[in-house]
Design an enzyme around this catalytic site. Sequence first.
Site, PDB file in Angstrom:
ATOM      1  N   CYS A 108      63.627  37.689  87.080  1.00 20.69           N
ATOM      2  CA  CYS A 108      64.625  36.432  86.474  1.00 20.69           C
ATOM      3  C   CYS A 108      63.312  35.425  86.276  1.00 20.69           C
ATOM      4  CB  CYS A 108      65.645  35.923  87.148  1.00 20.69           C
ATOM      5  SG  CYS A 108      66.577  34.940  86.809  1.00 20.69           S
ATOM      6  N   HIS A 152      73.198  40.853  83.209  1.00 19.29           N
ATOM      7  CA  HIS A 152      72.228  39.908  83.963  1.00 19.29           C
ATOM      8  C   HIS A 152      72.655  38.585  83.388  1.00 19.29           C
ATOM      9  CE1 HIS A 152      68.284  38.753  85.890  1.00 19.29           C
ATOM     10  NE2 HIS A 152      68.547  37.677  84.972  1.00 19.29           N
ATOM     11  N   GLU A 153      72.745  38.195  82.090  1.00 13.27           N
ATOM     12  CA  GLU A 153      73.041  36.957  81.701  1.00 13.27           C
ATOM     13  C   GLU A 153      74.382  36.366  81.860  1.00 13.27           C
ATOM     14  OE1 GLU A 153      69.202  37.312  80.824  1.00 13.27           O
ATOM     15  OE2 GLU A 153      70.293  35.394  80.624  1.00 13.27           O
ATOM     16  N   HIS A 156      74.646  34.941  85.275  1.00 10.16           N
ATOM     17  CA  HIS A 156      74.005  33.464  85.324  1.00 10.16           C
ATOM     18  C   HIS A 156      75.229  32.478  85.012  1.00 10.16           C
ATOM     19  CE1 HIS A 156      69.966  33.767  86.075  1.00 10.16           C
ATOM     20  NE2 HIS A 156      69.705  34.490  85.095  1.00 10.16           N
TER      21      HIS A 156
END
Length: 182
Positions: A108, A152-153, A156
């Site tokens: 990351c 993954h994004e 966030h």
Amino acid sequence: MKQFKIFTKDDAVLHQKAALVSLPLSEEKEQLILDMVDYLKCSQDEEIAEKYHIRPGVGIAAPQIGISERFFAIYFEDNGKTYEYGLVNPKIISSSVKKAYLCTGEGCLSVPTDVKGYVYRYYKITMKAYDVISHKDVTLKLTGYPAIVFQHEYDHLDGVLYYERIDQKDPLKEDPDAIRIE
Ligand code: K2U
Ligand code: NI
């Protein structure tokens, strides 16, 4: 290339649930998201990345540049297909029972030191969002590596970092039912 300050795991903005973006987008916000896509492209060019001291990335989310709003940029190629998106207010509308993980683990841009371990995610997802690149609402059916990157994004935007999904007791535990992505 617009240079961004990358916020890290020590910054509160990476641990907050980001706010929905009001639409239609302002010209400034649209340009910012386009700049994030360009940043990813530049980060994957060795010469430019070295010149600007930036880590390569295939995705970057608003909280990582200090903005607690629900948008992220994506840029990578996989199996001959280019994934280039600036997604606003994304929503995962369906996901598979089947899980998958990258055999390399994840990294990351906001976590300077990689944390070893498998990150189990949905193998398939359907994601709806407004896309700044096509200027349209899109419905994306994603499988395998692309699905991993988009999740993954998406994490966030909910203040979740990849290492929070690693089993601390047994980081390299192999789930036989999950798909190992080489
Ligand atoms: O959000 C970020 O920090 C960007 C991550 C995205 C990522 C997605 C899936 C799995 C791992 C990381 C960076 O792209 S990490 C660096 C990287 C660069 C090229 C290819 C894969 C990972
Ligand atoms: Ni990240």
